[in-house]
Design an enzyme around this catalytic site. Structure first.
Site, PDB file in Angstrom:
ATOM      1  N   HIS A 131       0.857  -1.183   0.000  1.00  0.00           N
ATOM      2  CA  HIS A 131       0.000   0.000   0.000  1.00  0.00           C
ATOM      3  C   HIS A 131       0.894   1.234   0.000  1.00  0.00           C
ATOM      4  O   HIS A 131       2.126   1.132   0.141  1.00  0.00           O
ATOM      5  CB  HIS A 131      -0.956  -0.003   1.195  1.00  0.00           C
ATOM      6  CG  HIS A 131      -0.285   0.109   2.526  1.00  0.00           C
ATOM      7  ND1 HIS A 131       0.523  -0.888   3.057  1.00  0.00           N
ATOM      8  CD2 HIS A 131      -0.273   1.106   3.457  1.00  0.00           C
ATOM      9  CE1 HIS A 131       0.971  -0.510   4.243  1.00  0.00           C
ATOM     10  NE2 HIS A 131       0.510   0.700   4.504  1.00  0.00           N
ATOM     11  N   HIS A 150       1.318   3.935   2.046  1.00  0.00           N
ATOM     12  CA  HIS A 150       1.779   4.708   3.196  1.00  0.00           C
ATOM     13  C   HIS A 150       3.297   4.792   3.101  1.00  0.00           C
ATOM     14  O   HIS A 150       3.965   3.856   2.644  1.00  0.00           O
ATOM     15  CB  HIS A 150       1.346   4.058   4.507  1.00  0.00           C
ATOM     16  CG  HIS A 150      -0.059   4.429   4.899  1.00  0.00           C
ATOM     17  ND1 HIS A 150      -0.834   3.634   5.718  1.00  0.00           N
ATOM     18  CD2 HIS A 150      -0.836   5.506   4.583  1.00  0.00           C
ATOM     19  CE1 HIS A 150      -2.023   4.216   5.896  1.00  0.00           C
ATOM     20  NE2 HIS A 150      -2.039   5.353   5.210  1.00  0.00           N
ATOM     21  N   ASP A 177       5.964   4.549   4.931  1.00  0.00           N
ATOM     22  CA  ASP A 177       6.931   3.579   5.462  1.00  0.00           C
ATOM     23  C   ASP A 177       6.996   2.306   4.632  1.00  0.00           C
ATOM     24  O   ASP A 177       7.818   1.420   4.905  1.00  0.00           O
ATOM     25  CB  ASP A 177       6.633   3.255   6.934  1.00  0.00           C
ATOM     26  CG  ASP A 177       5.206   2.810   7.173  1.00  0.00           C
ATOM     27  OD1 ASP A 177       4.291   3.341   6.534  1.00  0.00           O
ATOM     28  OD2 ASP A 177       4.997   1.930   8.040  1.00  0.00           O
ATOM     29  N   HIS A 178       6.150   2.206   3.608  1.00  0.00           N
ATOM     30  CA  HIS A 178       6.145   1.030   2.740  1.00  0.00           C
ATOM     31  C   HIS A 178       6.537   1.348   1.302  1.00  0.00           C
ATOM     32  O   HIS A 178       6.611   0.435   0.484  1.00  0.00           O
ATOM     33  CB  HIS A 178       4.765   0.383   2.756  1.00  0.00           C
ATOM     34  CG  HIS A 178       4.366  -0.120   4.107  1.00  0.00           C
ATOM     35  ND1 HIS A 178       4.500  -1.446   4.488  1.00  0.00           N
ATOM     36  CD2 HIS A 178       3.867   0.527   5.192  1.00  0.00           C
ATOM     37  CE1 HIS A 178       4.091  -1.580   5.738  1.00  0.00           C
ATOM     38  NE2 HIS A 178       3.704  -0.390   6.190  1.00  0.00           N
ATOM     39  N   HIS A 201      -7.247  -2.110   5.742  1.00  0.00           N
ATOM     40  CA  HIS A 201      -6.437  -0.994   6.223  1.00  0.00           C
ATOM     41  C   HIS A 201      -7.146   0.292   5.815  1.00  0.00           C
ATOM     42  O   HIS A 201      -7.988   0.273   4.913  1.00  0.00           O
ATOM     43  CB  HIS A 201      -5.036  -1.080   5.604  1.00  0.00           C
ATOM     44  CG  HIS A 201      -3.998  -0.282   6.323  1.00  0.00           C
ATOM     45  ND1 HIS A 201      -3.794  -0.357   7.680  1.00  0.00           N
ATOM     46  CD2 HIS A 201      -3.082   0.612   5.862  1.00  0.00           C
ATOM     47  CE1 HIS A 201      -2.810   0.451   8.022  1.00  0.00           C
ATOM     48  NE2 HIS A 201      -2.367   1.063   6.938  1.00  0.00           N
ATOM     49  N   ASP A 230       0.189  -4.094   6.742  1.00  0.00           N
ATOM     50  CA  ASP A 230      -0.774  -3.345   7.536  1.00  0.00           C
ATOM     51  C   ASP A 230      -2.226  -3.760   7.302  1.00  0.00           C
ATOM     52  O   ASP A 230      -2.770  -3.558   6.210  1.00  0.00           O
ATOM     53  CB  ASP A 230      -0.624  -1.865   7.237  1.00  0.00           C
ATOM     54  CG  ASP A 230       0.776  -1.360   7.576  1.00  0.00           C
ATOM     55  OD1 ASP A 230       1.677  -2.193   7.742  1.00  0.00           O
ATOM     56  OD2 ASP A 230       0.948  -0.135   7.675  1.00  0.00           O
ATOM     57  N   HIS A 280       7.460  -4.964  11.632  1.00  0.00           N
ATOM     58  CA  HIS A 280       6.672  -3.721  11.583  1.00  0.00           C
ATOM     59  C   HIS A 280       6.255  -3.301  12.993  1.00  0.00           C
ATOM     60  O   HIS A 280       5.083  -3.169  13.318  1.00  0.00           O
ATOM     61  CB  HIS A 280       5.433  -3.920  10.693  1.00  0.00           C
ATOM     62  CG  HIS A 280       4.756  -2.631  10.294  1.00  0.00           C
ATOM     63  ND1 HIS A 280       3.794  -2.039  11.067  1.00  0.00           N
ATOM     64  CD2 HIS A 280       4.893  -1.840   9.213  1.00  0.00           C
ATOM     65  CE1 HIS A 280       3.355  -0.940  10.472  1.00  0.00           C
ATOM     66  NE2 HIS A 280       4.025  -0.791   9.343  1.00  0.00           N
TER      67      HIS A 280
END
EC number: 3.1.26.11
Length: 312
Positions: free
Chosen positions: A66, A68, A70-71, A144, A211, A269
């Site tokens: 996805h 976000h 941090d990914h 999510h 997530d 994570h």
């Protein structure tokens, strides 16, 4: 000559929303024989790859769960490094189709001389998203706050030859390979079938679950996985926070692994709010008695050996 199997997970980062002194943003490289799958390259992934001895040429597919930060914020550096190093093979990129604009912006975040071939393959629906000699890669939707997919690599089922049966049937040398390819040969004056000289061998399975709250997709991805990489952002005492923000707790991750018959569980994570990562393993252990790894940056986790097939 048979190809030597080399299957391992190289953990490049294990943090969540914010990196820490000891945990980079996400990043995971799965080596699957000659195939390299890079999952969720967060900020700093390019440098972590260097530290882990992972070259840009090792990557054949990039899979983003996805969009976000941090990914995915490591995508610009990784993509540009592929061109800098002139990666000779096409690199396929899988990501939620709803994030097409994010992917386009990250891909061209700055000026560079593009020499590598990047093949965007947005994921629009659950199902098989890639197939090859390695087997198939599947995607399943997760729960999510933004659209997200988990991924699963499934090796084709095969057979394991039985040396004692081969000797008894008079099958030796090149005839073994011929039997494996053709399914039936003539040996010792009679037809010998593959079923007489082998037992089924279940293909290995790898699952990547980031997530998400608990949902059907989590269990579908984890089912029978030999190696499951799964987020455990929160500890169980913060289960309400996990639900509100669309995440799992360590205990929930352990429960998933136990119910789905996972071989080796990798927790990752982790929220920066917790100083002691051992607590995640302890909570997952309340449910899962199997092989468990609380991931640290630059950890290398082998895909476990094939599970023995029941005797015939």
């Amino acid at each position: 000559m048979a190809r030597v199997s080399s299957r391992e997970l190289v953990v490049l980062g294990t943090g969540s929303q914010a990196p820490t002194r000891t945990r980079n943003h996400n990043g995971y490289l799965l080596r699957w024989d000659g195939l390299g799958l890079l999952f969720d390259p967060g900020e700093g992934t390019q440098r972590q790859m260097i530290r882990a001895g992972v070259a840009a040429t090792d990557v054949h597919r990039v899979l983003v769960s996805h969009f976000h930060g941090d990914h995915c914020l490591g995508l610009p550096g990784v993509i540009q490094r592929m061109s800098l190093d002139r990666v000779p093979h096409p690199v396929h990129a899988h990501y939620p189709a709803s994030g097409e604009e994010y992917f386009r912006r990250l891909r061209h975040a700055s000026s560079f001389h593009e020499t590598a071939t990047l093949v965007p393959e947005p994921v629009r629906a659950p199902g098989v998203i890639a197939e090859g000699d390695f087997g198939r890669i599947e995607a399943r939707p997760l729960d999510h706050p933004v659209p997200a997919f988990g991924y699963r690599l499934v090796e084709p089922d095969g057979v394991r030859m039985l040396p004692d049966r081969l000797r008894a049937l008079g099958v030796r040398g090149p005839a073994v390979g011929e039997l494996l390819r053709a399914g039936t040969i003539v040996a010792g004056g009679r037809a010998v079938t593959l079923a007489e000289a082998s037992v089924p061998r279940r293909g290995q399975r790898f699952a990547f679950v980031m997530d998400t709250r608990l949902c059907d997709g989590v269990f579908a991805l984890a089912e029978g996985a030999d190696l499951l990489v799964i987020e455990s952002t929160f500890l169980d005492e913060d289960v309400r926070l996990a639900r509100d923000f669309g995440h799992l707790t360590a205990g929930q991750a352990g429960r998933v692994a136990a119910e789905c018959g996972v071989g080796r569980l990798v927790l990752t994570h982790f929220s920066q709010r917790y100083p002691d990562p051992a607590a995640f393993g302890a909570q997952a252990r309340r449910h899962f008695a199997g092989d468990l790894v609380v991931a640290e940056d630059l950890t290398r986790v082998p895909v476990p050996p094939r599970r023995p097939h029941p005797a015939r």
